[in-house]
Design a protein around this motif. Structure first.
Motif, PDB file in Angstrom:
ATOM      1  N   LEU A 193      39.780 -20.828  38.335  1.00 26.04           N
ATOM      2  CA  LEU A 193      39.058 -19.633  37.558  1.00 26.04           C
ATOM      3  C   LEU A 193      40.101 -18.932  37.153  1.00 26.04           C
ATOM      4  O   LEU A 193      41.054 -18.489  37.644  1.00 26.04           O
ATOM      5  N   SER A 194      39.642 -18.144  36.158  1.00 28.20           N
ATOM      6  CA  SER A 194      40.806 -16.998  35.394  1.00 28.20           C
ATOM      7  C   SER A 194      40.910 -16.021  36.308  1.00 28.20           C
ATOM      8  O   SER A 194      40.102 -15.590  37.083  1.00 28.20           O
ATOM      9  N   ASP A 195      42.273 -15.543  36.340  1.00 33.88           N
ATOM     10  CA  ASP A 195      42.536 -14.447  36.975  1.00 33.88           C
ATOM     11  C   ASP A 195      42.857 -13.265  36.311  1.00 33.88           C
ATOM     12  O   ASP A 195      43.053 -12.087  36.772  1.00 33.88           O
TER      13      ASP A 195
ATOM     14  N   LYS B 194      31.459 -12.336  34.031  1.00 32.58           N
ATOM     15  CA  LYS B 194      31.379 -13.945  34.582  1.00 32.58           C
ATOM     16  C   LYS B 194      32.455 -13.968  35.901  1.00 32.58           C
ATOM     17  O   LYS B 194      32.892 -13.111  36.405  1.00 32.58           O
ATOM     18  N   PHE B 195      32.031 -15.188  36.440  1.00 29.75           N
ATOM     19  CA  PHE B 195      32.889 -15.301  37.750  1.00 29.75           C
ATOM     20  C   PHE B 195      34.348 -15.737  37.224  1.00 29.75           C
ATOM     21  O   PHE B 195      34.843 -16.926  37.108  1.00 29.75           O
ATOM     22  N   ASN B 196      35.169 -14.790  37.412  1.00 29.06           N
ATOM     23  CA  ASN B 196      36.720 -14.860  37.373  1.00 29.06           C
ATOM     24  C   ASN B 196      37.168 -15.138  38.938  1.00 29.06           C
ATOM     25  O   ASN B 196      36.242 -15.012  39.916  1.00 29.06           O
ATOM     26  N   LYS B 197      38.282 -15.425  39.149  1.00 29.01           N
ATOM     27  CA  LYS B 197      38.697 -15.643  40.646  1.00 29.01           C
ATOM     28  C   LYS B 197      38.213 -14.589  41.490  1.00 29.01           C
ATOM     29  O   LYS B 197      37.848 -14.597  42.793  1.00 29.01           O
ATOM     30  N   TRP B 198      38.293 -13.084  41.137  1.00 31.64           N
ATOM     31  CA  TRP B 198      37.952 -11.908  41.927  1.00 31.64           C
ATOM     32  C   TRP B 198      36.649 -11.953  42.266  1.00 31.64           C
ATOM     33  O   TRP B 198      36.082 -11.444  43.332  1.00 31.64           O
ATOM     34  N   ALA B 199      35.743 -12.252  41.387  1.00 31.91           N
ATOM     35  CA  ALA B 199      34.408 -12.151  41.486  1.00 31.91           C
ATOM     36  C   ALA B 199      33.937 -13.225  42.592  1.00 31.91           C
ATOM     37  O   ALA B 199      33.187 -13.302  43.265  1.00 31.91           O
ATOM     38  N   ALA B 200      34.917 -14.424  42.461  1.00 32.29           N
ATOM     39  CA  ALA B 200      34.503 -15.412  43.310  1.00 32.29           C
ATOM     40  C   ALA B 200      34.820 -15.119  44.815  1.00 32.29           C
ATOM     41  O   ALA B 200      34.131 -15.552  45.919  1.00 32.29           O
ATOM     42  N   TYR B 201      36.129 -14.611  44.937  1.00 34.07           N
ATOM     43  CA  TYR B 201      36.485 -13.625  46.154  1.00 34.07           C
ATOM     44  C   TYR B 201      35.342 -12.946  46.724  1.00 34.07           C
ATOM     45  O   TYR B 201      35.330 -12.829  47.868  1.00 34.07           O
ATOM     46  N   ALA B 202      34.822 -12.268  45.854  1.00 30.84           N
ATOM     47  CA  ALA B 202      33.831 -11.072  46.287  1.00 30.84           C
ATOM     48  C   ALA B 202      32.612 -11.868  46.946  1.00 30.84           C
ATOM     49  O   ALA B 202      32.000 -11.570  47.968  1.00 30.84           O
ATOM     50  N   LEU B 203      32.175 -12.827  46.255  1.00 33.84           N
ATOM     51  CA  LEU B 203      31.029 -13.825  46.579  1.00 33.84           C
ATOM     52  C   LEU B 203      31.499 -14.431  47.971  1.00 33.84           C
ATOM     53  O   LEU B 203      30.593 -14.367  49.101  1.00 33.84           O
ATOM     54  N   LEU B 204      32.621 -15.001  48.076  1.00 30.69           N
ATOM     55  CA  LEU B 204      33.188 -15.359  49.209  1.00 30.69           C
ATOM     56  C   LEU B 204      33.186 -14.743  50.464  1.00 30.69           C
ATOM     57  O   LEU B 204      32.775 -14.909  51.705  1.00 30.69           O
TER      58      LEU B 204
ATOM     59  N   ASN C 113      44.760  -6.759  46.860  1.00 33.61           N
ATOM     60  CA  ASN C 113      46.121  -6.830  46.617  1.00 33.61           C
ATOM     61  C   ASN C 113      46.278  -7.776  45.268  1.00 33.61           C
ATOM     62  O   ASN C 113      47.252  -8.183  45.160  1.00 33.61           O
ATOM     63  N   SER C 114      45.339  -7.949  44.643  1.00 31.25           N
ATOM     64  CA  SER C 114      45.322  -8.719  43.534  1.00 31.25           C
ATOM     65  C   SER C 114      46.129  -8.052  42.325  1.00 31.25           C
ATOM     66  O   SER C 114      46.662  -8.915  41.525  1.00 31.25           O
ATOM     67  N   GLY C 115      46.184  -6.855  42.027  1.00 26.26           N
ATOM     68  CA  GLY C 115      46.909  -6.217  41.112  1.00 26.26           C
ATOM     69  C   GLY C 115      46.179  -6.256  39.985  1.00 26.26           C
ATOM     70  O   GLY C 115      46.698  -6.201  38.689  1.00 26.26           O
ATOM     71  N   ALA C 116      44.897  -6.804  39.799  1.00 23.55           N
ATOM     72  CA  ALA C 116      44.068  -6.981  38.441  1.00 23.55           C
ATOM     73  C   ALA C 116      43.488  -5.403  38.071  1.00 23.55           C
ATOM     74  O   ALA C 116      43.051  -5.600  37.042  1.00 23.55           O
ATOM     75  N   GLY C 117      43.721  -4.670  38.724  1.00 25.40           N
ATOM     76  CA  GLY C 117      43.165  -3.186  38.309  1.00 25.40           C
ATOM     77  C   GLY C 117      42.136  -2.614  38.772  1.00 25.40           C
ATOM     78  O   GLY C 117      41.486  -1.621  38.201  1.00 25.40           O
ATOM     79  N   TYR C 118      41.508  -3.362  39.862  1.00 25.58           N
ATOM     80  CA  TYR C 118      40.281  -2.907  40.521  1.00 25.58           C
ATOM     81  C   TYR C 118      40.507  -1.733  41.433  1.00 25.58           C
ATOM     82  O   TYR C 118      41.548  -1.511  42.034  1.00 25.58           O
ATOM     83  N   GLY C 119      39.587  -0.773  41.369  1.00 22.78           N
ATOM     84  CA  GLY C 119      39.856   0.373  42.166  1.00 22.78           C
ATOM     85  C   GLY C 119      38.499   1.270  42.369  1.00 22.78           C
ATOM     86  O   GLY C 119      37.601   1.063  41.678  1.00 22.78           O
ATOM     87  N   LEU C 120      38.546   2.339  43.078  1.00 24.53           N
ATOM     88  CA  LEU C 120      37.680   3.264  43.300  1.00 24.53           C
ATOM     89  C   LEU C 120      37.216   4.197  41.827  1.00 24.53           C
ATOM     90  O   LEU C 120      38.539   4.662  41.667  1.00 24.53           O
TER      91      LEU C 120
END
Length: 489
Positions: free
Chosen positions: A206-208, A217-227, A255-262
């Motif tokens: 999946l895309s990171d 869409k289910f990118n890598k981080w959405a998949a980790y959230a589901l997991l 720790n993804s560095g993908a830009g997620y945050g509160l």
């Protein structure tokens, strides 16, 4: 979210593959087709693949938000919301009372719809996987691999719903089933193992990226959230806890560095144009211009009173109904910003500032003031119960809101990690995370945001029990393990 994704109807995308037919004729026929897609003449672009995959995502919106869907099954059967009988109705054969009192049947909508809508999503995933694997839809090898993986993780998300609601369900992972096929029922553990394997086997494909292309869409981080969601309840599903695995999945996102945050303000996650929120990991995109199903996202219609049409200049008059359970509202600290931001309360006004007046039941002619009391699920007045304002209600909205629905968000990831830490003996570490989530909600009194590990180990402040105008039960909350943490959730 105004993208191509919104324009996909629930009907889905069907690609018709035509076989070449040799025709002998003296006429020089042209081979350009105007009503079918010829496989040899079709080369899928990014937009084509997005539309193809989008057909299977639409089922999530239908499953969650359409009438008597998972949203209502989850929320109005829980400790936060109820749908009491109102002067203008909301009885419907007693279904809402049965949901509130946990007496629903296999014939009630929340049972039937959760089952049928989820399997519709699974069937759509299976169809797309089959079409791509069989080259019925020409896709280059790199795109094929990632698209199939995306569909398998999406399919796993539907099975997560089934595992959560029903437990033992059939695992159907193919589209080309023989005539008369009857699937066998699998155990809940088998369903859990299937979900975990589908996610872990495919997450690497999946895309990171975290951008507009992967949004919804289910990118890598959405998949980790589901997991993480699945691991969080592993002990319920299988008898064996997976707290450490849940933490690992949460940490992958943190720790993804993908830009997620509160977000600085919790309300920012739920505004009408919320597609750029850094807190949203996986959302169901909605735009009333493109999503035209009658009940696509109508929580404002289900909770506001008819007179509130003038508050927001709505195109249609709301229906009343859903409100907050008073015992739940009483668990809020008065200084918690979420109490005001998420719940509509007090005197109601028109958009011009005029006080609104009740028009239904025994309150006719009196001020429309939402109060934190409900006589019971079997009887209420127009003013009873705080209403739902968590999702911004846009001025001039139709019967459908255009806010994207955040199914997985960063605050949830933090709270899942905190729960796992608490349950594995790291109460102080859990409290540090809970404090982090609370801080934005107590800006006027920062000291109130702080919780300790000892706090989280206390019982709940919720005054549990069933209340109505005939009888009431009091079941306490102090005896609930990790009850204070439950209050935080």
């Amino acid at each position: 979210m105004k993208t191509l994704f919104n324009k996909i109807s629930a009907v889905g995308v069907t690609v018709v593959v035509s076989l070449s037919i040799m025709i002998s004729s003296c006429t020089d026929l042209k081979d350009k087709s105007y009503n079918t897609i010829i496989a040899s003449q079709f080369s899928a672009t990014d937009q084509d693949l997005a539309a193809l995959a989008g057909a299977a995502y639409v089922n999530w919106r239908i499953l969650l938000l359409q009438w008597n869907g998972v949203y209502r099954a989850d929320e109005t059967a829980g400790d936060e919301l109820l749908t009491p009988a109102r002067p203008n109705g909301w009885v419907d054969g007693g279904v809402y009372r049965r949901i509130h009192e946990h007496k629903w049947t296999t014939d009630d909508d929340i049972s039937v719809n959760t089952w049928s809508r989820t399997f519709a999503g699974i069937t759509n995933c299976n169809r797309i996987i089959y079409q791509v694997e069989q080259n019925l839809i020409p896709v280059n090898e790199n795109d094929k691999k990632s698209l199939i993986s995306e569909m398998k993780v999406l399919r796993a998300s539907y099975y997560w719903v089934l595992c959560n609601f029903f437990g033992n369900v059939p695992i159907v992972d193919r589209f080309d089933v023989p005539d008369g096929f009857l699937p066998k029922q699998n155990t809940r553990k088998e369903v859990y193992d299937f979900i975990v394997k589908e996610i872990t086997d495919n997450i690497g494909n999946l895309s990171d990226l975290h951008n507009t292309k992967t949004y919804g869409k289910f990118n890598k981080w959405a998949a980790y959230a589901l997991l993480a969601k699945v691991y969080l309840n592993a002990e319920v599903y299988t008898g064996t806890a997976a707290w450490d695995k849940c933490i690992q999945a949460c940490d992958a996102i943190i720790n993804s560095g993908a830009g997620y945050g509160l977000e600085d303000n919790q309300k920012s996650v739920f505004v009408t144009n919320n597609e750029n929120s850094k807190e949203i990991i996986f959302a169901l995109p909605l735009d009333s211009k493109y999503v035209t199903d009658w009940n696509a996202f109508d929580i404002h219609m289900q909770t506001l009173e008819p007179e509130n049409q003038a508050t927001y200049n709505l195109e249609s008059s709301p229906w009343g109904g859903v409100c907050a359970i008073p015992q739940f509202i009483n668990t809020f600290d008065p200084d918690d910003a979420r109490l005001k931001d998420n719940y509509i309360q007090g005197q109601q006004y028109s958009s011009k500032g005029d006080k609104l007046i009740c028009t239904l039941g025994s309150m006719v002619g009196k001020p429309l003031i939402f109060v934190n009391s409900v006589p019971g699920v079997d009887q209420s007045e127009e003013t009873d119960g705080f209403r739902l304002g968590k999702f911004e209600i846009a001025m001039g909205a139709t019967n459908r809101l255009s806010n994207d629905f955040p199914l997985f968000r960063y605050a949830d990831i933090l709270m899942m990690k905190a729960e796992c830490l608490l349950r594995t003996g790291h109460a102080d570490d859990a409290a540090a995370i809970v404090t982090q989530v609370r801080q934005r909600n107590f800006k006027s009194n920062p000291a109130k945001a702080v919780v300790t590990g000892a706090d989280l180990l206390k019982g709940s402040s919720y005054d549990y029990g069933l209340r109505n105008h005939i009888t009431s039960t009091y079941e306490g909350g102090n005896d609930i393990q990790y009850g204070r943490f439950l209050d935080e959730l």
